[in-house]
Enzyme design. Structure first.
Site, PDB file in Angstrom:
ATOM      1  N   GLU A  64       0.861  -1.187   0.000  1.00 25.59           N
ATOM      2  CA  GLU A  64       0.000   0.000   0.000  1.00 25.59           C
ATOM      3  C   GLU A  64       0.897   1.237   0.000  1.00 25.59           C
ATOM      4  OE1 GLU A  64      -3.579  -2.518   2.103  1.00 25.59           O
ATOM      5  OE2 GLU A  64      -2.854  -0.734   3.132  1.00 25.59           O
ATOM      6  N   GLU A 216      -8.355   4.603   4.869  1.00 30.11           N
ATOM      7  CA  GLU A 216      -8.150   4.058   3.519  1.00 30.11           C
ATOM      8  C   GLU A 216      -8.184   5.223   2.540  1.00 30.11           C
ATOM      9  OE1 GLU A 216      -7.620   0.856   2.903  1.00 30.11           O
ATOM     10  OE2 GLU A 216      -8.275  -0.133   4.764  1.00 30.11           O
TER      11      GLU A 216
HETATM   12 ZN   LIG Z   1      -4.135  -2.015   4.325  1.00 32.00          ZN
END
Ligand SMILES: [Zn+2]
Length: 332
Positions: A64, A216
């Site tokens: 990520e 997120e």
């Molecule tokens: Zn994650």
């Protein structure tokens, strides 16, 4: 040391560099310390009463990348003096071997291991323990408010691209100010968790009384392939948080927040667990009551209410782990 801080992320994952802890006066205003690989602390010099203690973690899932790139740049800008700090800051790059290999994890999802009594044989368990120790030491002397934003990007697209999980507070009140901060970061979808978990943000919230969120920020992409324009608002607000004594935020009434709470936590019990929607269905896609969402030997899982939406579906998780969450809209 300045060279190290100009790209602390690559320093942290560079196998040719033997890692050593360090601490030093960075400049007249800032003291810097790296007590553990991938962990960096900046403290303002001098007596700043009621300063905040802020943890910014990224790379808890190794692939990520965007949040790591954002934090790496914040570090570089603090090191060069371009970004002033008014608070104690801890930056964490989480799963270093997974970051090196550009994969979510090596043996086990690190973000399921932040429990004080965690045991296990995986590569990730000692890292989770070490990170909990670091966070605990950092928050120990905090007299002002504590914050932990654990920054991620999601595996799949989301109807609400940026969203945050607010850990279960065990009866404590949710902070509207924190939601205003999220909204100004461009994060307008908030998911209120309804139960204890073993995520990093829950750990800081539960055991250190921090304002904590799993945030997120968009979809997973490779290093260098993120469009940093997607993250301008979050980057701007993090700089604001770091540099200024007080935050100026939009009024709660003006924040276009959509708040959800968890309705069903669906765990995978059998190898034949199957989702009944397509692989590329976006997070927060909603269904009518009675729609079959998933099935496995001996069980079928349906939407229980109109407007019930799916989040974090993953039929490939290990048996016993969460394969799907469903959420429904709610008010704070
Ligand atoms: Zn994650």
């Amino acid at each position: 040391m300045l060279l190290t801080l100009q790209n602390f992320l690559s320093h942290s994952v560079d196998e040719s560099i033997k890692w050593q802890s360090f601490s030093a006066q960075l400049n007249a205003d800032v003291y810097v310390e790296s007590p553990l690989e991938g962990v960096l602390i900046f403290r303002p010099t001098g007596n700043l009463p009621q300063q905040k203690h802020i943890v910014l973690s990224s790379g808890i899932h190794g692939n990520e990348t965007a949040p790591m790139e954002i934090c790496n740049q914040l570090i570089a800008d603090i090191a060069s003096g371009k970004l002033k700090i008014s608070h104690a800051l801890m930056f964490i790059f989480g799963n270093l071997p997974a970051i090196k290999q550009q994969t979510r994890f090596i043996e086990e999802n690190l973000n399921r291991l932040f429990a004080p009594n965690i045991e296990g044989d995986s590569l990730e368990v000692p890292r989770a323990k070490a990170l909990m120790q670091q966070v605990s030491a950092f928050f120990k002397d905090a007299t002002g408010e504590r914050y932990h934003y654990d920054l991620h990007t999601a595996i799949r697209a989301s109807k609400n691209e940026k969203f945050a999980v607010y850990p279960h507070l065990h009866g404590k009140a949710h902070s509207k100010t924190e939601l205003q901060f999220m909204s100004d970061c461009g994060v307008n979808t908030i998911l209120l968790s309804q139960s204890a978990t073993t995520t990093f943000s829950y750990y800081s919230s539960r055991y250190h009384d921090a304002h904590a969120f799993t945030v997120e920020l968009g979809k997973v992409k490779a290093f260098g392939q993120n469009n940093m324009n997607d993250f301008v608002q979050a980057d701007k607000m993090l700089r604001h948080l770091i540099a200024d004594r007080e935050l100026t935020l939009s009024a709660y009434e003006d924040c276009p927040l959509e708040i959800y709470k968890v309705n069903q936590v669906i765990n995978k019990h059998h190898a034949d667990f199957k989702l009944h929607f397509s692989e590329d269905t976006a997070n927060f896609t909603d269904y009518c009551a009675g729609t079959l969402l998933a099935s496995e030997s001996g069980a079928k899982y349906y939407a229980q209410q109109d407007g019930e939406a799916i989040v974090f579906p993953n039929e490939n998780v290990a048996i016993g782990q969460r394969a799907l969450l469903t959420v429904v809209p709610c008010e704070l």
